[in-house]
Design a protein around this motif. Structure first.
Motif, PDB file in Angstrom:
ATOM      1  N   THR A 115     -89.885  -1.187   6.555  1.00 34.17           N
ATOM      2  CA  THR A 115     -90.797  -0.929   5.551  1.00 34.17           C
ATOM      3  C   THR A 115     -91.959  -0.656   6.219  1.00 34.17           C
ATOM      4  O   THR A 115     -93.200  -0.528   5.511  1.00 34.17           O
ATOM      5  N   ARG A 134     -93.868  -2.894   0.937  1.00 34.67           N
ATOM      6  CA  ARG A 134     -93.340  -3.875   0.250  1.00 34.67           C
ATOM      7  C   ARG A 134     -92.835  -2.444  -1.061  1.00 34.67           C
ATOM      8  O   ARG A 134     -93.372  -2.946  -1.641  1.00 34.67           O
ATOM      9  N   PRO A 155     -94.817  -2.102   9.251  1.00 31.75           N
ATOM     10  CA  PRO A 155     -95.434  -0.959   8.349  1.00 31.75           C
ATOM     11  C   PRO A 155     -95.773   0.110   8.475  1.00 31.75           C
ATOM     12  O   PRO A 155     -96.290  -0.422   9.455  1.00 31.75           O
ATOM     13  N   GLY A 200     -92.876  -7.790   7.664  1.00 37.37           N
ATOM     14  CA  GLY A 200     -91.737  -6.879   7.553  1.00 37.37           C
ATOM     15  C   GLY A 200     -91.602  -6.000   8.882  1.00 37.37           C
ATOM     16  O   GLY A 200     -91.353  -5.155   9.095  1.00 37.37           O
ATOM     17  N   ASN A 242     -87.339  -4.099  -0.262  1.00 41.00           N
ATOM     18  CA  ASN A 242     -87.081  -4.594   1.136  1.00 41.00           C
ATOM     19  C   ASN A 242     -87.757  -5.886   0.653  1.00 41.00           C
ATOM     20  O   ASN A 242     -87.981  -5.796   2.498  1.00 41.00           O
TER      21      ASN A 242
END
Length: 220
Positions: A68, A72, A60, A108, A76
């Motif tokens: 990502t 979140r 992320p 992620g 996903n």
């Protein structure tokens, strides 16, 4: 190339019965896991696919091409769970694509499974891929591309979140890892952001690798 016929005359190719990969295998950055997945075997029920092409997607806030990137969401959420799980998403209103999650829970990231060679359960894969088609699908095309791979393996929304590192419906087997000299890398396919990142990995010269296509902006 791995032969499609079981070497021992049984219904399963020997590589499909090799040892499953551990959770520690996936608990690494995606750009390290991705090339190491080449030559490994993804098994779902009777169908096994030797992976020949994958793409890594980062964390992320770091990789704008990753699902990502902005954090979140309900869609996903699986990617933020433990490593070694299957993340399946629906795209373009018509296709499912499959990924394997990497790095510890809460981060992620994942690896997209782009293409492979069906080495077991070819009749089942052929029936799935030929359903509704006007002509028979060639063997090299059974899992050549992420959507085709998902269809051949029977992966859809119901498989989202499955754990590949414990006994269950899916697993990723050790297979025969691709040699370092056979692995190529380059830009990821069809993405508009982060398109120059060379995180697409494939086995050089393998006939099941999908053709590279750069992103083309949609006309309004």
């Amino acid at each position: 190339m791995v032969t499609l016929m079981p070497a021992d005359g049984s219904g399963e190719h020997p590589l499909a019965g090799s040892a499953p990969l551990t959770r520690e295998f996936f608990d690494r950055p995606t750009h390290e896991v991705a090339p190491d997945l080449l030559g490994r075997v993804f098994v779902h029920g009777p169908v096994a696919v030797r992976l020949t092409e994958v793409e890594a997607y980062g964390m992320p806030g770091e990789d704008p091409a990753s699902h990502t990137y902005r954090g979140r969401t309900p869609r996903n959420a699986v990617m933020f769970g433990p490593p070694g799980h299957l993340y399946v998403y629906f795209t373009y209103g018509m296709h499912f694509c499959a990924n394997l999650t990497c790095l510890p829970e809460g981060i992620g990231s994942g690896v997209l499974l782009r293409a492979g060679e069906v080495i077991s359960g070819i009749e089942v894969a052929l029936a799935r891929r030929s359903a509704g088609a006007s002509r028979t699908v060639a063997e090299r095309d059974l899992a050549r591309g992420p959507a085709r791979l998902a269809v051949a393996l029977g992966l859809a929304r119901e498989q989202n979140g499955l754990d590949a590192c414990v006994p269950g419906p899916i697993s990723v087997r050790a297979g025969e890892p691709a040699t370092a000299g056979s692995i190529m890398s380059g830009p990821r396919t069809g993405i508009s952001s982060g398109r120059e990142t060379p995180w697409r990995f494939w086995i050089d010269g393998d006939r099941t690798v999908s053709p590279y296509r750069p992103h083309v902006p949609r006309r309004r």
